[in-house]
Design a protein around this motif. Sequence first.
Motif, short mmCIF file in Angstrom:
data_model
loop_
_atom_site.label_atom_id
_atom_site.label_comp_id
_atom_site.label_asym_id
_atom_site.label_seq_id
_atom_site.Cartn_x
_atom_site.Cartn_y
_atom_site.Cartn_z
N HIS A 152 -2.64 -25.50 4.05
CA HIS A 152 -3.77 -24.70 4.52
C HIS A 152 -4.69 -25.48 5.45
N GLN B 139 4.06 -19.74 2.35
CA GLN B 139 2.75 -19.66 1.74
C GLN B 139 2.80 -19.17 0.28
N GLY C 270 -0.20 -14.60 0.93
CA GLY C 270 1.17 -14.81 1.38
C GLY C 270 2.05 -13.59 1.20
#
Length: 124
Positions: free
Chosen positions: A17, A107, A92
């Motif tokens: 991230h 993700q 995600g």
Amino acid sequence: MILLLAKIIIGIVALLHIYFLRLEMYAWTTKAKKVFRTFPEELFEPTKTLAANQGLYNGFLAAGLIWSLIIQDSQWQVYVGLFFLSCVAVAGIYGAITASKKIFAVQALPALIGIILLFTDLFL
């Protein structure tokens, strides 16, 4: 051992991230073009502000995940980790449904693995 694995996953998700933050806030019109090849090139410049906003949210997720690693109380460490991993997983999954299936693997899947590890540690 399971908690250590969960913390490693949390660290990896946080680093991802931070990378997303950098890509979306500072490299949207340069490096992001190579990463998001399916996105029309002529849209990178007009969407630069939107991407920066998205990058900022990714930064908040990274900050929460990092915070979960440094909390002293082990129980709260797990709770905060679960919350932020859940946020990442939901984002995600939504991204995989609405934008690209690849988002799930990059993700959501690591976040879901972290969640499973944390729950396993909670109930063992």
